[in-house]
Design a protein around this motif. Structure first.
Motif, short mmCIF file in Angstrom:
data_model
loop_
_atom_site.label_atom_id
_atom_site.label_comp_id
_atom_site.label_asym_id
_atom_site.label_seq_id
_atom_site.Cartn_x
_atom_site.Cartn_y
_atom_site.Cartn_z
N ARG A 72 0.82 -1.22 0.00
CA ARG A 72 0.00 0.00 0.00
C ARG A 72 0.85 1.27 0.00
O ARG A 72 0.40 2.34 0.42
N GLU A 126 -0.28 4.89 -0.95
CA GLU A 126 -1.02 5.78 -0.05
C GLU A 126 -0.07 6.81 0.57
O GLU A 126 -0.48 7.94 0.85
N MET A 141 -6.77 -1.20 -3.80
CA MET A 141 -5.93 -0.04 -3.50
C MET A 141 -4.75 0.04 -4.46
O MET A 141 -4.36 1.13 -4.90
N CYS A 155 -14.48 -3.17 2.54
CA CYS A 155 -13.25 -2.37 2.43
C CYS A 155 -12.80 -2.25 0.98
O CYS A 155 -12.32 -1.19 0.55
N GLU A 169 -12.38 1.26 -1.03
CA GLU A 169 -11.03 1.56 -1.51
C GLU A 169 -10.98 1.63 -3.03
O GLU A 169 -10.24 2.43 -3.60
N ASN A 214 -13.47 1.28 8.26
CA ASN A 214 -13.05 1.85 6.96
C ASN A 214 -14.21 2.24 6.06
O ASN A 214 -14.02 2.97 5.09
#
Ligand SMILES: [Zn+2]
Length: 628
Positions: A170, A173, A231, A288, A292, A371
């Motif tokens: 990730r 991010e 993501m 989630c 995302e 989330n």
């Protein structure tokens, strides 16, 4: 290698510049009155003992996840109570910064998935996204120097403590916040840091470009974890900003195509009941992953300025998101299924536990509880963006008011009315400080073949859409009114083993099954529920059925409730005798539906997001079966 950061095609407006209206405002209010506005009082993980407000409890991702949705919701609604709640987290984070630039909860007790959380960068990445939103909404001048100090700390330590585990998959991010800061300070050392973070991040570009995961995956793999996949798709876009390499851009499109080919389902998401799970309509997808993937689409729309991401964003937001949450926002699912005939404690053919499709406070695992809140607020905040040339571009047409500076400095307030996606006409009313030449870039969804635009009642001939957009570039004046009509035809698509799904515009239509809600665990406010079917579900659709459309112009404040659905389709179907339950799910829709002796019946279909039990992928009843 470029020395500067590639400019995104679109420029997001600061949080607060877009105010939700119509049904979307209703949705945000329902959310504020439900789980988002009251989670702290009812769920210890984000309660007063959370480590991100100085407590000794949960100190990893749950607090930051929660505020990442709470904060934009608070500012979109202008709700002082929610702003105060969000501020408590922001202020604690700011006050926790040490001399060396590090911040956040110091010690973390638990260890998960082989990553020592004291070494983990992941949860900080979420809090950085919170802080940048806070700065945009408030103009708080402490955020830029705070981030400068923090990223100096990261630069000094990240080579000894490289990204691993969740942070490695990730890493994009963190790049988001590094880029955000660079856009404000132009400090070139941030690009050096960005390249280090990029080099430590999982190589998603290769994964999406030459997608290797063709089958349902059963074993632990960071690269097939459905949330990571959702993501990760923004990673090539972040790399593209660093390098300008078109292979990164190609990887995004190829990745989406592959995901939909091998794991795509009717709601516009790919499956993942922990790992990518194939196209069967009873496999689940985690909430989630839904929120995302929406955030990823918002980032892709910004970087590349293509309409495709708005198409996907709308499909996921208007179908998969509301489906997994009760209409009053007091319970949610971890996994939702396209063909969802029963939500109960039972083993199902997935890697998640037997509670994964319950509606409740934290069914299966609490990540989604923390989330899920970012879904609607971030959609609302990204409905329109600057087009990089003094105009505005529509990412989605949900109702709102946009405040922006256009052309060479005129002030614009744009009211977007029309209750899209339930109705087909989008009203655009302009209030302008002076007459000004600029473009309204209008996204023409791929499903729409005959868009119509009028300005002040006069028909405008639209050019062919390019990359999903047409530009209405003209002298706009105060009081101008444009109407964009996006005619929605009913269409069917062939899915897993020739089952069919039904769409009209961005909405997917399903057969709702009557729901019997059984209380499973009572709490003070947010209970757990099983949902059992109280009407037959095993219907197929007749090949070539006509679809009659009934639209009510009166769109209710909560349109995602099947009994109040503002749009309904009727179609002809029959009960399919050989469609079985398998492992507590609707089995595979039969390739050769047996309908002997079953009369043709009128089926009433409603939007996917409004039916918590439903059939969304139907066996196709071909005419010749009648004669068998
Ligand atoms: Zn989750």
């Amino acid at each position: 290698m470029t020395v500067s950061l590639k400019q995104p095609v679109f420029e997001p407006l600061p949080l607060g510049a877009i105010k939700p209206a119509g049904w979307l405002l209703g949705q945000l209010r329902i959310q504020a009155n439900g789980l988002t506005g009251h989670l702290e009082e009812h769920w210890a993980d984000v309660g007063p003992d959370n480590g991100w407000i100085g407590g000794k409890g949960e100190s990893w991702e749950r607090g930051p996840y929660y505020v990442d949705g709470l904060l934009p919701l608070a500012y979109l609604l202008g709700d002082e109570k929610l702003i105060a709640k969000a501020n408590r987290w922001v202020e604690w984070s700011l006050a926790s910064q040490k001399e060396n630039g590090d911040f956040g909860p110091g010690r973390i007790e638990t260890v998960n998935n082989d990553v020592d959380k004291q070494q983990d960068w992941w949860h900080f990445m979420i809090m950085l996204k919170v802080l940048t939103q806070h700065a945009e909404a408030t103009g708080d001048e402490r955020i830029v120097p705070f981030l400068e100090r923090y990223f100096r700390y990261v630069r000094g330590t990240i080579e000894q403590r490289p990204l691993q585990g969740w942070a490695k998959v990730r890493g994009a991010e963190m790049l988001l916040s590094i880029f955000w800061l660079h856009e404000r300070t132009q400090d070139s050392s941030l690009l050096e840091l960005a390249r280090i973070v990029a080099s430590q991040t999982t190589d998603w570009t290769t994964i999406y470009h030459d997608f290797p995961f063709w089958r349902k995956v059963k074993e632990w793999d960071w690269r097939t974890h459905v949330v990571n996949v959702a993501m990760g798709l923004k990673t090539p876009a972040m790399m593209y900003r660093l390098s300008g390499d078109e292979r990164e851009h190609a990887a995004v499109h190829r990745g989406i195509d592959s995901l939909m080919t091998y794991h795509g389902q009717a709601h516009g998401m790919f499956s993942g009941d922990e790992w990518l799970s194939g196209t069967h309509p009873s496999q689940g997808v985690e909430l989630c992953a839904v929120v995302e993937y929406m955030f990823t689409m918002e980032q892709l729309a910004k970087v590349f300025g293509e309409g495709r991401y708005g198409d996907i964003l709308e499909k996921v937001a208007f179908n998969a998101l509301p489906a997994a949450i009760t209409a009053d926002w007091t319970a949610h699912q971890y996994d939702q299924q396209v063909n969802q005939i029963m939500c109960n404690v039972a083993p199902r053919p997935w890697s998640n536990g037997p509670e994964a499709n319950l509606f409740g406070l934290e069914p299966n695992f609490g990540c989604c509880t923390a989330n899920m809140h970012q879904g609607w607020p971030k959609l609302a905040a990204n409905l329109w963006m600057g087009d990089g040339a003094g105009g505005l571009a529509a990412v989605s047409y949900a109702p709102c008011t946009v405040r922006a500076t256009v052309g060479s400095g005129a002030k614009l307030e744009l009211d977007v009315s029309g209750e899209y996606p339930f109705l087909e006409q989008i009203g655009l009313s302009l209030r302008l400080s002076r007459t000004e030449r600029f473009a309204l870039r209008l996204r023409i969804p791929a499903w729409c073949t005959n868009p119509q635009l009028t300005v002040n009642g006069e028909r405008i001939v639209l050019p062919e859409a390019e990359r999903g957009y047409v530009a209405a570039l003209r002298e706009w004046s105060d009081g101008d009114k444009a109407v964009l009509e996006l005619p929605m035809e009913v269409r069917t698509s062939s899915r897993h083993l020739h089952a069919v799904s039904v769409e009209r515009g961005p909405l997917v239509y399903v057969l709702p099954i009557r729901e019997s809600w059984q209380l499973l665990r009572e709490r003070e406010r947010f209970h757990d529920w099983e949902v059992y079917p109280a009407s037959p579900w095993k219907y197929g659709l007749e090949e070539g059925t006509e679809f009659a459309v009934q639209v009510s112009d009166d769109v209710p404040a909560q349109p995602f409730e099947s009994q109040h659905a503002p749009v309904r389709l009727t179609a002809t179907g029959r009960l399919v005798r050989n469609w079985k339950m398998e492992k507590n799910n609707a089995g595979t829709p039969p390739l050769n539906p047996d309908v002997a002796g079953q009369p043709a019946v009128k089926l009433e279909l409603v939007p996917y997001g409004s039916a918590r039990l439903r059939i969304g992928e139907f066996p196709l009843i071909r005419q010749h079966y009648d004669k068998l």
